[in-house]
Design a protein around this motif. Structure first.
Motif, PDB file in Angstrom:
ATOM      1  N   ILE A 162       0.837  -1.196   0.000  1.00 18.10           N
ATOM      2  CA  ILE A 162       0.000   0.000   0.000  1.00 18.10           C
ATOM      3  C   ILE A 162       0.867   1.239   0.000  1.00 18.10           C
ATOM      4  CG2 ILE A 162      -1.522   1.374   1.514  1.00 18.10           C
ATOM      5  CD1 ILE A 162      -3.008  -1.230   2.143  1.00 18.10           C
ATOM      6  N   CYS A 163       0.459   2.220  -0.793  1.00 16.88           N
ATOM      7  CA  CYS A 163       1.046   3.559  -0.757  1.00 16.88           C
ATOM      8  C   CYS A 163       0.138   4.391   0.145  1.00 16.88           C
ATOM      9  CB  CYS A 163       1.119   4.151  -2.160  1.00 16.88           C
ATOM     10  SG  CYS A 163       1.669   5.871  -2.201  1.00 16.88           S
ATOM     11  N   LEU A 164       0.616   4.747   1.307  1.00 18.53           N
ATOM     12  CA  LEU A 164      -0.205   5.414   2.314  1.00 18.53           C
ATOM     13  C   LEU A 164      -0.198   6.922   2.135  1.00 18.53           C
ATOM     14  CD1 LEU A 164      -1.840   5.529   4.941  1.00 18.53           C
ATOM     15  CD2 LEU A 164       0.334   5.399   6.202  1.00 18.53           C
ATOM     16  N   ASP A 165      -1.407   7.482   1.987  1.00 15.48           N
ATOM     17  CA  ASP A 165      -1.607   8.931   1.976  1.00 15.48           C
ATOM     18  C   ASP A 165      -2.899   9.215   2.731  1.00 15.48           C
ATOM     19  OD1 ASP A 165      -2.078  11.612   1.492  1.00 15.48           O
ATOM     20  OD2 ASP A 165      -1.265  11.555  -0.541  1.00 15.48           O
ATOM     21  N   PRO A 166      -2.810   9.465   4.038  1.00 18.59           N
ATOM     22  CA  PRO A 166      -4.022   9.626   4.852  1.00 18.59           C
ATOM     23  C   PRO A 166      -4.911  10.776   4.405  1.00 18.59           C
ATOM     24  CG  PRO A 166      -2.069   9.362   6.243  1.00 18.59           C
ATOM     25  CD  PRO A 166      -1.588   9.572   4.850  1.00 18.59           C
ATOM     26  N   ALA A 167      -4.321  11.834   3.832  1.00 14.48           N
ATOM     27  CA  ALA A 167      -5.114  13.000   3.431  1.00 14.48           C
ATOM     28  C   ALA A 167      -6.183  12.625   2.421  1.00 14.48           C
ATOM     29  CB  ALA A 167      -4.203  14.080   2.855  1.00 14.48           C
ATOM     30  N   ASN A 168      -5.881  11.693   1.527  1.00 17.36           N
ATOM     31  CA  ASN A 168      -6.810  11.355   0.453  1.00 17.36           C
ATOM     32  C   ASN A 168      -8.131  10.783   0.954  1.00 17.36           C
ATOM     33  OD1 ASN A 168      -4.834  12.107  -1.348  1.00 17.36           O
ATOM     34  ND2 ASN A 168      -4.217  10.025  -1.865  1.00 17.36           N
ATOM     35  N   CYS A 169      -8.106  10.177   2.133  1.00 16.11           N
ATOM     36  CA  CYS A 169      -9.267   9.424   2.609  1.00 16.11           C
ATOM     37  C   CYS A 169     -10.249  10.262   3.410  1.00 16.11           C
ATOM     38  CB  CYS A 169      -8.791   8.242   3.454  1.00 16.11           C
ATOM     39  SG  CYS A 169      -7.713   7.117   2.547  1.00 16.11           S
ATOM     40  N   VAL A 170      -9.892  11.503   3.709  1.00 18.89           N
ATOM     41  CA  VAL A 170     -10.782  12.363   4.487  1.00 18.89           C
ATOM     42  C   VAL A 170     -12.112  12.544   3.770  1.00 18.89           C
ATOM     43  CG1 VAL A 170     -11.071  14.674   5.461  1.00 18.89           C
ATOM     44  CG2 VAL A 170      -8.855  13.535   5.609  1.00 18.89           C
ATOM     45  N   ALA A 171     -12.081  12.636   2.445  1.00 24.48           N
ATOM     46  CA  ALA A 171     -13.311  12.843   1.673  1.00 24.48           C
ATOM     47  C   ALA A 171     -14.256  11.655   1.762  1.00 24.48           C
ATOM     48  CB  ALA A 171     -12.967  13.136   0.216  1.00 24.48           C
ATOM     49  N   ASN A 172     -13.773  10.505   2.206  1.00 28.21           N
ATOM     50  CA  ASN A 172     -14.620   9.337   2.429  1.00 28.21           C
ATOM     51  C   ASN A 172     -14.980   9.194   3.901  1.00 28.21           C
ATOM     52  OD1 ASN A 172     -16.050   7.082   1.494  1.00 28.21           O
ATOM     53  ND2 ASN A 172     -14.368   5.690   1.964  1.00 28.21           N
ATOM     54  N   LEU A 173     -14.759  10.283   4.653  1.00 28.07           N
ATOM     55  CA  LEU A 173     -15.058  10.333   6.090  1.00 28.07           C
ATOM     56  C   LEU A 173     -14.270   9.304   6.887  1.00 28.07           C
ATOM     57  CD1 LEU A 173     -18.920  11.007   6.061  1.00 28.07           C
ATOM     58  CD2 LEU A 173     -17.027  12.647   6.037  1.00 28.07           C
ATOM     59  N   GLU A 174     -13.061   9.004   6.426  1.00 31.00           N
ATOM     60  CA  GLU A 174     -12.149   8.156   7.191  1.00 31.00           C
ATOM     61  C   GLU A 174     -11.182   9.059   7.950  1.00 31.00           C
ATOM     62  OE1 GLU A 174     -10.762   4.232   5.748  1.00 31.00           O
ATOM     63  OE2 GLU A 174     -11.180   5.066   3.764  1.00 31.00           O
ATOM     64  N   HIS A 175     -11.023   8.800   9.229  1.00 30.67           N
ATOM     65  CA  HIS A 175     -10.093   9.595  10.016  1.00 30.67           C
ATOM     66  C   HIS A 175      -8.659   9.205   9.646  1.00 30.67           C
ATOM     67  CE1 HIS A 175      -8.010  11.463  13.359  1.00 30.67           C
ATOM     68  NE2 HIS A 175      -9.137  12.089  13.679  1.00 30.67           N
ATOM     69  N   PRO A 176      -7.779  10.183   9.419  1.00 26.34           N
ATOM     70  CA  PRO A 176      -6.408   9.855   9.014  1.00 26.34           C
ATOM     71  C   PRO A 176      -5.699   8.878   9.946  1.00 26.34           C
ATOM     72  CG  PRO A 176      -6.818  12.185   8.701  1.00 26.34           C
ATOM     73  CD  PRO A 176      -8.035  11.640   9.398  1.00 26.34           C
ATOM     74  N   ARG A 177      -5.897   9.011  11.247  1.00 28.09           N
ATOM     75  CA  ARG A 177      -5.224   8.086  12.172  1.00 28.09           C
ATOM     76  C   ARG A 177      -5.721   6.663  11.982  1.00 28.09           C
ATOM     77  NH1 ARG A 177      -5.008  11.445  17.936  1.00 28.09           N
ATOM     78  NH2 ARG A 177      -3.754  13.203  17.160  1.00 28.09           N
ATOM     79  N   GLN A 178      -7.021   6.507  11.699  1.00 22.80           N
ATOM     80  CA  GLN A 178      -7.554   5.172  11.478  1.00 22.80           C
ATOM     81  C   GLN A 178      -7.037   4.586  10.176  1.00 22.80           C
ATOM     82  OE1 GLN A 178      -9.380   3.233  13.644  1.00 22.80           O
ATOM     83  NE2 GLN A 178      -8.735   1.723  12.114  1.00 22.80           N
ATOM     84  N   VAL A 179      -6.873   5.425   9.155  1.00 15.95           N
ATOM     85  CA  VAL A 179      -6.305   4.960   7.893  1.00 15.95           C
ATOM     86  C   VAL A 179      -4.887   4.434   8.117  1.00 15.95           C
ATOM     87  CG1 VAL A 179      -5.567   5.665   5.584  1.00 15.95           C
ATOM     88  CG2 VAL A 179      -7.733   6.505   6.502  1.00 15.95           C
ATOM     89  N   VAL A 180      -4.106   5.173   8.895  1.00 12.48           N
ATOM     90  CA  VAL A 180      -2.740   4.733   9.208  1.00 12.48           C
ATOM     91  C   VAL A 180      -2.783   3.393   9.925  1.00 12.48           C
ATOM     92  CG1 VAL A 180      -0.687   5.245  10.579  1.00 12.48           C
ATOM     93  CG2 VAL A 180      -1.804   7.076   9.272  1.00 12.48           C
ATOM     94  N   GLU A 181      -3.628   3.283  10.929  1.00 13.71           N
ATOM     95  CA  GLU A 181      -3.716   2.047  11.714  1.00 13.71           C
ATOM     96  C   GLU A 181      -4.144   0.869  10.849  1.00 13.71           C
ATOM     97  OE1 GLU A 181      -3.245  -0.498  14.736  1.00 13.71           O
ATOM     98  OE2 GLU A 181      -2.718   1.639  14.779  1.00 13.71           O
ATOM     99  N   THR A 182      -5.118   1.107   9.977  1.00 12.35           N
ATOM    100  CA  THR A 182      -5.653   0.029   9.147  1.00 12.35           C
ATOM    101  C   THR A 182      -4.623  -0.504   8.165  1.00 12.35           C
ATOM    102  OG1 THR A 182      -7.893   0.933   9.303  1.00 12.35           O
ATOM    103  CG2 THR A 182      -7.452  -0.545   7.459  1.00 12.35           C
TER     104      THR A 182
END
Length: 265
Positions: A157-177
């Motif tokens: 995975i190429c991790l970019d937490p900022a991209n997922c905010v628009a899907n209502l995913e919290h950046p910290r949770q994206v990192v953890e997942t």
């Protein structure tokens, strides 16, 4: 682990708004001038039309400058991924970033998994890792499910937490997942600002370290130095009042990001 720049760090200076858009060679030179060691040619279709001689010349320039090349594209059609695998071999690239969807193709998760099962063994055979980016069109947990279903050390995975905010995913949770599967990091900061009249918000980029990205927590969880994961600088820089100011800020943000990463990694 190394610090690198993406073509997205030069977004405005390579756009059709620029009087003389920067060439790949000039971006490589600026990458070296800023002390970065990696240049990711990401979502930059002109690279696909380079001749064998031009690819050889680009690889030679990168080698002379001591800059490692990475590639980035979109989509998981096996024939397209094979095209980028051939480009990777020509440019001595060992990491290709992609996304499940392209502009013209939106496979189901099951279809994407089957396509990747077909394409990834070729990447593994040539020692190239394919990294699928986190973004708002695919839930992070679903992306992890696809990676785990394929089950290859050469798919991550190429991790970019900022991209997922628009899907209502919290950046910290994206990192953890995604942390256990991260093979590449896109580093850009972001923040919310009130619209005029206090009607709604705008989500856009800001200087690294001044926004909502918890960089320290991300690094602690992903451990890029330990896992030899490159950190690639990008921006979401809004167009300013004039284009000259936009380009100047883009350069300033890039220089700041490289220094920030150097000081905090």
């Amino acid at each position: 682990m190394a610090i690198g720049l993406s073509t997205y760090a030069f977004f405005w200076r390579i756009s059709d708004r620029a009087e003389k858009p920067l060439t790949l060679t000039r971006m490589l030179e600026q990458t070296r001038e800023l002390g970065a060691d990696v240049f990711q040619i990401c979502d930059h279709p002109p690279v696909e039309s380079l001749s064998t001689t031009e690819l050889r010349e680009l690889r030679s320039v990168a080698g002379d400058l001591g800059v490692t090349l990475e590639l980035g594209t979109r989509g998981v059609r096996p024939e397209h991924l094979k095209r980028y695998l051939d480009l990777a071999e020509a440019l001595d690239v060992t990491l290709v970033r992609s996304m499940l969807y392209s502009a013209a193709d939106r496979p189901t998760l099951a279809e994407a998994t089957e396509r990747l099962r077909e394409a990834v063994p070729g990447y593994a055979e040539r020692g190239v890792t394919l990294a699928l980016e986190t973004y708002e069109q695919v839930a992070s947990a679903d992306l992890v499910d696809v990676v785990e279903a394929v089950g290859s050390d050469h798919l991550g995975i190429c991790l970019d937490p900022a991209n997922c905010v628009a899907n209502l995913e919290h950046p910290r949770q994206v990192v953890e997942t995604t942390a256990r599967h991260v093979a590449n990091l896109h580093v850009k900061d972001f923040d919310f600002a009130r619209q005029a009249g206090w009607v709604g918000f705008t989500l856009s980029g800001c200087r690294l370290g001044e926004g909502r990205l918890d960089y320290g927590a991300m690094i602690e969880r992903v451990r890029p130095a330990e896992k030899n994961i490159n950190q690639i600088v990008e921006h979401w820089l809004p167009l300013q009042d004039d284009f000259e100011t936009t380009c100047r800020l883009e350069d300033e943000w890039t220089r700041h990001s490289v220094e920030f990463l150097r000081s905090n990694s």
